[in-house]
Structure formats: structure tokens, C-alpha cells
Design an enzyme around this catalytic site. Structure first.
Site, PDB file in Angstrom:
ATOM      1  N   ARG A  18       0.846  -1.194   0.000  1.00 35.13           N
ATOM      2  CA  ARG A  18       0.000   0.000   0.000  1.00 35.13           C
ATOM      3  C   ARG A  18       0.884   1.246   0.000  1.00 35.13           C
ATOM      4  O   ARG A  18       1.382   1.639   1.050  1.00 35.13           O
ATOM      5  CB  ARG A  18      -0.896   0.033   1.240  1.00 35.13           C
ATOM      6  CG  ARG A  18      -1.775  -1.195   1.440  1.00 35.13           C
ATOM      7  CD  ARG A  18      -2.465  -1.080   2.784  1.00 35.13           C
ATOM      8  NE  ARG A  18      -3.298  -2.234   3.085  1.00 35.13           N
ATOM      9  CZ  ARG A  18      -3.925  -2.428   4.239  1.00 35.13           C
ATOM     10  NH1 ARG A  18      -3.779  -1.534   5.215  1.00 35.13           N
ATOM     11  NH2 ARG A  18      -4.676  -3.488   4.444  1.00 35.13           N
ATOM     12  N   TYR A  41      12.714   0.302  -2.094  1.00 31.79           N
ATOM     13  CA  TYR A  41      12.243   1.676  -2.254  1.00 31.79           C
ATOM     14  C   TYR A  41      13.435   2.605  -2.427  1.00 31.79           C
ATOM     15  O   TYR A  41      14.542   2.325  -1.944  1.00 31.79           O
ATOM     16  CB  TYR A  41      11.476   2.134  -1.006  1.00 31.79           C
ATOM     17  CG  TYR A  41      10.053   1.647  -0.900  1.00 31.79           C
ATOM     18  CD1 TYR A  41       8.991   2.413  -1.394  1.00 31.79           C
ATOM     19  CD2 TYR A  41       9.765   0.437  -0.291  1.00 31.79           C
ATOM     20  CE1 TYR A  41       7.687   1.977  -1.272  1.00 31.79           C
ATOM     21  CE2 TYR A  41       8.452  -0.015  -0.174  1.00 31.79           C
ATOM     22  CZ  TYR A  41       7.423   0.771  -0.663  1.00 31.79           C
ATOM     23  OH  TYR A  41       6.120   0.324  -0.551  1.00 31.79           O
ATOM     24  N   ASP A  62       1.518   5.192  -0.003  1.00 33.61           N
ATOM     25  CA  ASP A  62       0.747   6.314   0.525  1.00 33.61           C
ATOM     26  C   ASP A  62       0.395   7.320  -0.564  1.00 33.61           C
ATOM     27  O   ASP A  62       0.886   7.244  -1.690  1.00 33.61           O
ATOM     28  CB  ASP A  62       1.555   7.031   1.618  1.00 33.61           C
ATOM     29  CG  ASP A  62       1.825   6.155   2.824  1.00 33.61           C
ATOM     30  OD1 ASP A  62       1.028   5.242   3.081  1.00 33.61           O
ATOM     31  OD2 ASP A  62       2.839   6.402   3.516  1.00 33.61           O
ATOM     32  N   ARG A 118       9.212   6.341   4.972  1.00 36.81           N
ATOM     33  CA  ARG A 118       9.151   7.796   5.178  1.00 36.81           C
ATOM     34  C   ARG A 118       9.534   8.168   6.607  1.00 36.81           C
ATOM     35  O   ARG A 118      10.161   9.210   6.842  1.00 36.81           O
ATOM     36  CB  ARG A 118       7.756   8.305   4.835  1.00 36.81           C
ATOM     37  CG  ARG A 118       7.433   8.214   3.342  1.00 36.81           C
ATOM     38  CD  ARG A 118       5.970   8.514   3.064  1.00 36.81           C
ATOM     39  NE  ARG A 118       5.603   9.836   3.546  1.00 36.81           N
ATOM     40  CZ  ARG A 118       4.343  10.220   3.768  1.00 36.81           C
ATOM     41  NH1 ARG A 118       3.340   9.369   3.558  1.00 36.81           N
ATOM     42  NH2 ARG A 118       4.086  11.438   4.180  1.00 36.81           N
TER      43      ARG A 118
END
Length: 255
Positions: free
Chosen positions: A50, A111, A52, A197
């Protein structure tokens, strides 16, 4: 019905994230609408994760079930690209075993987070622009090495999620210069919601000298999200790779 992996990319700027939401348009919704238009019935998809709101993906994977008599995988990918907006692109539709799962069967995910202090009209939607004056990237990379020594990353997880464990195995984490950007690359077997993050935001504080490497270690050990730094903005983050066992695929495909 046969199961397929859908390989795609998207720019998340104008979406509320990957997952369907009641108050915004998601990438999942757009793809399900396109699939359902072609099949003339609801075709749900399950994503590998998922992302953001505002987060991008150079490689996302989702699985869905499809009657091949409708369209071949290659033709399906072509027709989906015609229906989808310009900021969502289908790379491939790949046949897999009927019990293959895009989320639970992934071996690793990678990522990247991009930052720069230079104004560039061609990358402003996917690179976070900020002042890097005085940033100590060597210290930030020292803090990255701490991540390999732990498994419980509750301190970097969004609160009140539905996961059964906050344990992850981080295999790689490092800041490197790329052109006029600094890029943080992190690879793990899985990630918690908001985890990358939160890590990046806390590393910013290490780079600015507001936290030490020992402070970073203490934050992980406290297992308290309130102790970590603020989450970095979503626009600098992109999912860049997902790896699966080769045994899931019905044809010779590396993913």
C-alpha cells in the site's frame, strides 16, 4: 479462471495512494475500473503493498483472476494501457500459479527516496526539494548500518495498523549521490505502513546533527513511534522493485 501478476508503474501525485479510499481516487480503483470495463464484470486486484498518497512506483505488482478466453495477456496489457490515464502504465501481464499472492509471496521489496536542493521543472513531482546545507551523509549512513541489527521497527510504523507483527529484515540501506540528487535506497523482506518515510525523516535529523547515531539506535529500541522523527514527504518516495520466487510463474520469467 487463471491467476495473473500485473506489473505496472505509476506517478502517485494525483492519487490518494494505492488502496481504494472512500474520499479519493486510488491507483487500485483506476485499474479495477479498467479491468472491469474489459470483462464487463467486477475484477478485483490485490496489490503487493500500500503506497501512501503521493508516493510513486516504478515497479508495482498486483494479482487478479481472469478468464483467458476474454483476451490474451499481451492484448490485455495493451487494452488496459489505452483505458488507463497517462500516469498509470501497465508493463506486463504474466501468468502465475493459481495460489500465487502478490503481497504474501514477495521475497523482497526495494524503495528509493530522492532529495535535491536544485530546482528542476522536470523532476519536481518525484524528487523532494530541500536545503542540504550542513547535511552529514556519512553520519546518516552510519545510522543506516544500525538498521541491520534489529527486526522490530515499531518506532517507524504507522500507529493502529492491522499487521500481526512489526518485524522486518532489512538487507540494504544507504544514501548515495546520483547526479544532482541524493538517493536513499532500502531493501527489505517487507515494510510496515509509513516505515520508509519515517526512517528517512529520522535520518534527516541525524544528517542535521539534531540526533546522533546512538540516538537513532535508542529510537529503534524504544519501539515508540512518537520518539522517531516526522515522516518525510511522500513525493520523494518510489517503490522500485519487488522480487518473487521463480517457481510462482508458469513461464520462464524473472520478474
Amino acid at each position: 479462471m487463471n491467476r495473473y501478476f500485473l506489473y505496472l508503474a505509476y506517478k502517485g501525485t494525483h492519487y490518494c495512494g494505492w488502496q481504494r479510499q472512500p474520499n479519493g481516487i486510488s491507483i487500485q480503483q483506476r485499474i479495477e475500473e479498467a479491468l472491469s470495463t474489459l470483462a464487463r464484470e467486477l475484477i478485483p486486484i490485490v496489490g503487493a503493498g500500500r503506497t501512501d498518497a503521493g508516493v510513486h512506483a516504478q515497479k508495482m505488482v498486483a494479482h487478479f483472476d481472469w478468464d483467458e478466453s476474454f483476451l490474451s495477456p499481451d492484448l490485455l496489457a495493451e487494452k488496459l494501457n489505452r483505458l488507463l490515464p497517462k500516469d498509470i502504465a501497465i508493463h506486463q501481464v504474466v501468468p502465475v500459479k493459481n495460489d500465487a499472492h502478490a503481497r504474501f509471496d514477495a521475497i523482497s521489496r526495494t524503495y528509493k527516496y530522492y532529495i535535491t536542493e536544485h530546482k528542476n521543472p522536470f523532476n519536481y513531482e518525484w524528487v523532494h526539494r530541500m536545503s542540504l546545507k550542513g547535511f552529514d551523509f556519512q553520519q546518516m549512513n552510519e545510522a543506516c548500518h544500525v538498521l541491520f541489527k534489529y527486526q522490530d521497527f515499531t518506532s517507524f510504523s504507522k500507529l493502529h495498523t492491522d499487521v500481526k507483527t512489526n518485524n522486518c529484515r532489512i538487507d540494504y540501506a544507504e544514501w548515495k549521490p546520483e547526479g544532482d540528487c541524493w538517493v536513499f535506497t532500502i531493501q527489505a523482506d517487507r515494510f510496515l505502513r509509513n516505515m520508509v518515510r519515517a526512517i528517512v525523516g529520522t535520518l534527516f535529523e541525524v544528517g542535521k546533527g539534531k540526533r546522533s547515531v546512538d540516538d537513532f539506535r535508542d529510537i529503534i529500541e524504544m519501539k515508540d513511534r512518537c520518539r522517531a522523527g516526522s515522516s518525510a514527504p511522500g513525493n520523494g518516495l518510489a517503490l522500485v522493485d519487488i522480487v518473487y520466487p521463480e517457481t510462482l510463474f508458469l513461464k520462464d520469467f524473472k520478474g
